[in-house]
Write an enzyme that holds these catalytic residues in place. Structure first.
Site, short mmCIF file in Angstrom:
data_model
loop_
_atom_site.label_atom_id
_atom_site.label_comp_id
_atom_site.label_asym_id
_atom_site.label_seq_id
_atom_site.Cartn_x
_atom_site.Cartn_y
_atom_site.Cartn_z
CG HIS A 47 -2.14 -1.12 1.09
ND1 HIS A 47 -2.77 -1.26 0.19
CD2 HIS A 47 -2.26 -2.10 2.20
CE1 HIS A 47 -3.67 -2.19 0.43
NE2 HIS A 47 -3.41 -2.98 1.27
CD GLU A 152 -3.74 -9.02 4.74
OE1 GLU A 152 -3.66 -7.91 4.98
OE2 GLU A 152 -2.85 -9.37 3.87
CG ASP A 178 -6.99 -5.70 4.16
OD1 ASP A 178 -8.02 -5.30 3.45
OD2 ASP A 178 -5.96 -5.56 3.74
#
Length: 256
Positions: A47, A152, A178
């Protein structure tokens, strides 16, 4: 870095490790973070905005500042997992490990034979870490570098014991945002919700039962301390944009 305890050795000894988390692809930011009181600094390709070149340069700055480096690779990019270790990272964090096959692929990319299938080419790692020769690297690398599988999703949580049982997986990294997203059926991102407490504690407990390392991402110091209190030994704090904003805010408030 030879002569200093590795990140792996400290974690296996039960130390609590707090890591910086750098999303900005500027090596000086990673190096500056490493010169603070963090135990480790990770750079984020999933990310964050890092590419292989910024990762390579950031690892150099982190290690020259005296800290171990970790890299979160993009989803499914096991080739980058190998490259990160060749660049001198001591830990690789792989997102969205949702099956035993995913876990085995991570091991294949990060461990030398016969445990894995990592190919030979660690020239930068040897230089940065002061490893004297190939024989030493082969004898130590599988133990001294860490493969963390991110848990996750509900699917990964359901297979937690099977993932932890894969030889060569050194630990699991719990992604609370997540995990909350998938456990809520896509209804909310609620990493600190009360109903997240049970799966968070379960992940730490099962990692401990398997003799593996429990890791987590904490968005603030209070949450990071909570993770440590419930059994996580590697906790990342960040990201760097928060460090910058917090520092600016503190300085401006001091003017007023």
């Amino acid at each position: 870095m030879m002569g200093k305890p590795t990140l792996a050795a400290r974690l296996r000894a039960g130390d609590s490790i707090y890591s910086g988390w750098i999303a900005t692809p500027e090596p000086l930011i990673a190096e500056t973070a490493a010169r603070q009181a963090f135990d480790c600094v990770c750079v984020d390709m999933q990310h964050g905005l890092h590419d292989p070149v910024s990762v390579m340069r950031s690892i150099g700055g982190i290690v020259h500042a005296g800290k171990p480096a970790g890299v979160r690779v993009p989803v499914g990019d096991f080739a980058m997992a190998s490259r990160a270790l060749d660049m001198g990272a001591e830990a690789v964090i792989a997102p969205m490990i949702n099956s035993v096959a995913d876990a085995r692929a991570l091991v294949a990319a990060t461990k030398y034979p016969s445990l894995g299938e990592r190919s030979w080419g660690p020239a930068r790692a040897l230089s940065l870490q002061g490893i004297p020769d190939a024989a030493t690297q082969l004898a130590t690398a599988n133990d001294a570098t860490l493969a963390f599988a991110m848990v996750e999703t509900k699917q990964a949580l359901d297979l937690l014991d099977e993932i932890l049982a894969v030889e060569g997986i050194d630990g699991v990294f719990m992604g609370p945002s997540d995990l909350s997203l998938t456990l809520s059926g896509g209804k909310e991102v609620a990493p600190a919700a009360d109903w997240m407490d049970e799966p968070i504690r379960r992940i730490a407990a099962r990692a401990r039962a398997h003799g593996k390392i429990a890791c987590a991402f904490g968005a603030d110091p209070v949450r990071a301390r909570y993770f440590t209190d419930v059994g996580y030994h590697f906790v990342a704090l960040g990201p760097d944009a928060i460090y910058l904003a917090s520092g600016i805010r503190t300085m401006l408030e001091g003017l007023r």
